[in-house]
Design a protein around this motif. Structure first.
Motif, PDB file in Angstrom:
ATOM      1  N   ASP A 138       0.848  -1.274   0.156  1.00  0.00           N
ATOM      2  CA  ASP A 138       0.064   0.092  -0.031  1.00  0.00           C
ATOM      3  C   ASP A 138       0.875   1.240  -0.023  1.00  0.00           C
ATOM      4  N   SER A 139       0.637   2.274  -1.016  1.00  0.00           N
ATOM      5  CA  SER A 139       1.314   3.406  -0.887  1.00  0.00           C
ATOM      6  C   SER A 139       0.020   4.501  -0.731  1.00  0.00           C
ATOM      7  N   ARG A 140       0.359   5.453  -0.171  1.00  0.00           N
ATOM      8  CA  ARG A 140      -0.580   6.682  -0.160  1.00  0.00           C
ATOM      9  C   ARG A 140      -1.362   7.100  -1.161  1.00  0.00           C
ATOM     10  N   THR A 141      -0.557   7.022  -2.506  1.00  0.00           N
ATOM     11  CA  THR A 141      -1.176   7.443  -3.822  1.00  0.00           C
ATOM     12  C   THR A 141      -2.395   6.933  -4.153  1.00  0.00           C
ATOM     13  N   PHE A 142      -2.328   5.472  -4.005  1.00  0.00           N
ATOM     14  CA  PHE A 142      -3.643   4.655  -4.141  1.00  0.00           C
ATOM     15  C   PHE A 142      -4.254   4.153  -2.868  1.00  0.00           C
ATOM     16  N   HIS A 143      -3.987   4.305  -1.856  1.00  0.00           N
ATOM     17  CA  HIS A 143      -4.785   3.680  -0.787  1.00  0.00           C
ATOM     18  C   HIS A 143      -5.097   4.763   0.179  1.00  0.00           C
ATOM     19  N   ASP A 144      -5.016   6.132  -0.079  1.00  0.00           N
ATOM     20  CA  ASP A 144      -5.532   7.055   0.756  1.00  0.00           C
ATOM     21  C   ASP A 144      -6.986   7.093   0.748  1.00  0.00           C
ATOM     22  N   GLY A 145      -7.475   7.839   1.709  1.00  0.00           N
ATOM     23  CA  GLY A 145      -9.176   8.298   1.381  1.00  0.00           C
ATOM     24  C   GLY A 145      -9.999   7.148   1.827  1.00  0.00           C
ATOM     25  N   THR A 146     -11.126   7.797   2.177  1.00  0.00           N
ATOM     26  CA  THR A 146     -12.184   6.737   3.068  1.00  0.00           C
ATOM     27  C   THR A 146     -12.694   5.820   1.885  1.00  0.00           C
ATOM     28  N   GLU A 147     -13.024   5.996   0.844  1.00  0.00           N
ATOM     29  CA  GLU A 147     -13.455   5.322  -0.292  1.00  0.00           C
ATOM     30  C   GLU A 147     -12.525   3.986  -0.544  1.00  0.00           C
ATOM     31  N   ARG A 148     -11.361   4.468  -0.630  1.00  0.00           N
ATOM     32  CA  ARG A 148     -10.295   3.287  -0.866  1.00  0.00           C
ATOM     33  C   ARG A 148     -10.013   2.431   0.381  1.00  0.00           C
ATOM     34  N   TYR A 149     -10.200   3.268   1.405  1.00  0.00           N
ATOM     35  CA  TYR A 149      -9.994   2.272   2.731  1.00  0.00           C
ATOM     36  C   TYR A 149     -11.102   1.469   2.712  1.00  0.00           C
ATOM     37  N   ARG A 150     -12.262   1.716   2.596  1.00  0.00           N
ATOM     38  CA  ARG A 150     -13.334   0.723   2.607  1.00  0.00           C
ATOM     39  C   ARG A 150     -13.119  -0.252   1.543  1.00  0.00           C
ATOM     40  N   ARG A 151     -12.885  -0.065   0.269  1.00  0.00           N
ATOM     41  CA  ARG A 151     -12.699  -0.992  -0.740  1.00  0.00           C
ATOM     42  C   ARG A 151     -11.597  -2.160  -0.201  1.00  0.00           C
ATOM     43  N   ASP A 152     -10.620  -1.623   0.148  1.00  0.00           N
ATOM     44  CA  ASP A 152      -9.599  -2.536   0.557  1.00  0.00           C
ATOM     45  C   ASP A 152      -9.972  -3.360   1.639  1.00  0.00           C
ATOM     46  N   ARG A 153     -10.674  -2.819   2.401  1.00  0.00           N
ATOM     47  CA  ARG A 153     -11.316  -3.850   3.803  1.00  0.00           C
ATOM     48  C   ARG A 153     -12.139  -4.693   3.262  1.00  0.00           C
ATOM     49  N   GLU A 154     -13.018  -4.320   2.108  1.00  0.00           N
ATOM     50  CA  GLU A 154     -14.139  -5.409   1.548  1.00  0.00           C
ATOM     51  C   GLU A 154     -13.104  -6.571   0.713  1.00  0.00           C
ATOM     52  N   ARG A 155     -12.319  -5.881   0.121  1.00  0.00           N
ATOM     53  CA  ARG A 155     -11.429  -7.227  -0.739  1.00  0.00           C
ATOM     54  C   ARG A 155     -10.635  -8.224   0.344  1.00  0.00           C
ATOM     55  N   ASP A 156     -10.255  -7.241   1.448  1.00  0.00           N
ATOM     56  CA  ASP A 156      -9.541  -8.244   2.449  1.00  0.00           C
ATOM     57  C   ASP A 156     -10.544  -9.655   2.878  1.00  0.00           C
ATOM     58  N   LEU A 157     -11.849  -8.939   3.210  1.00  0.00           N
ATOM     59  CA  LEU A 157     -12.919  -9.778   3.827  1.00  0.00           C
ATOM     60  C   LEU A 157     -13.032 -11.026   2.991  1.00  0.00           C
ATOM     61  N   VAL A 158     -13.278 -10.660   1.554  1.00  0.00           N
ATOM     62  CA  VAL A 158     -13.548 -11.783   0.602  1.00  0.00           C
ATOM     63  C   VAL A 158     -12.127 -12.758   0.318  1.00  0.00           C
ATOM     64  N   LEU A 159     -11.221 -12.133   0.569  1.00  0.00           N
ATOM     65  CA  LEU A 159      -9.907 -13.172   0.497  1.00  0.00           C
ATOM     66  C   LEU A 159     -10.015 -13.983   1.570  1.00  0.00           C
ATOM     67  N   ARG A 160     -10.174 -13.265   2.889  1.00  0.00           N
ATOM     68  CA  ARG A 160     -10.151 -14.316   3.886  1.00  0.00           C
ATOM     69  C   ARG A 160     -11.267 -15.336   3.813  1.00  0.00           C
ATOM     70  N   ALA A 161     -12.521 -14.994   3.370  1.00  0.00           N
ATOM     71  CA  ALA A 161     -13.380 -16.021   3.039  1.00  0.00           C
ATOM     72  C   ALA A 161     -13.044 -17.111   2.156  1.00  0.00           C
ATOM     73  N   LEU A 162     -12.179 -16.746   1.341  1.00  0.00           N
ATOM     74  CA  LEU A 162     -11.742 -17.785   0.321  1.00  0.00           C
ATOM     75  C   LEU A 162     -10.533 -18.770   0.845  1.00  0.00           C
TER      76      LEU A 162
END
Length: 200
Positions: A138-162
């Motif tokens: 993660d770099s600030r360029t692509f992972h800053d901001g509320t929306e990106r933070y939310r999407r990252d956590r959603e992705r992590d949750l799906v990955l863990r479920a898999l």
């Protein structure tokens, strides 16, 4: 003559590093322009930077479309063999210097690592180690901001479920506090988290 150079990656300064003067190559500078073209700058970097750091520069240039693959081949042909051989594996799809640095470290350990892997329901992830460990750089360029933070956590949750183990690394963890980061990553490898079976 000695000096210091402030290393910069992902627009953030790191510690001061010794400035390397690369005589006699500087005497062969082809013209009076103080700003060299990219390939010349990379060639000089190839004579004074560690191979991994040069790989970061080359992969960034490839990914941004600033250097064609033919330019990489021409560049490597002008570098010493000890530098040329490992750089034969540079890629054009690395999304950050952090990703390149982590991938090269894993490859140096002879660990199975794939980059920019598409996963259904998630999209592309930076690195998949073995069968079941995802590392996102993660770099600030692509992972800053509320929306990106939310999407990252959603992705992590799906990955863990898999069934994936998910690790997120920051620029600082890779380039500033690497010794501690490396120890933690090695502990995960020794535990075998990357060899877990994924969910059916």
């Amino acid at each position: 003559m000695t000096g210091l150079l402030r290393a910069v990656t992902d627009d953030r300064p790191s510690a001061l590093l010794p400035l390397v003067h690369h005589r006699p190559f500087l005497a062969a500078w082809p013209d009076r322009d103080p700003v060299p073209d990219l390939e010349l700058a990379l060639e000089h970097a190839g004579r004074c930077l560690p191979v991994r750091d040069l790989a970061i520069l080359i992969e960034s240039a490839l990914n941004l479309g600033l250097l064609p693959r033919s330019g990489v081949d021409a560049l490597l042909a002008r570098l010493p063999q000890r530098t040329r051989s490992p750089l034969a594996r540079v890629r054009s799809d690395a999304q950050s210097g952090t990703e390149t640095a982590v991938r090269w470290w894993l490859e140096s350990l002879r660990v199975s690592v794939r980059a920019q892997v598409p996963i259904a329901g998630v999209g592309r992830v930076d690195l998949v180690i073995g069968s079941s460990w995802v590392i996102e750089c993660d770099s600030r360029t692509f992972h800053d901001g509320t929306e990106r933070y939310r999407r990252d956590r959603e992705r992590d949750l799906v990955l863990r479920a898999l069934g994936y183990t998910v690790t997120r690394l920051t620029w600082e963890q890779v380039f500033v506090t690497w010794a501690a980061t490396e120890a933690s990553l090695l502990a995960v490898l020794r535990r075998g988290d990357h060899r877990r079976r994924l969910a059916a």
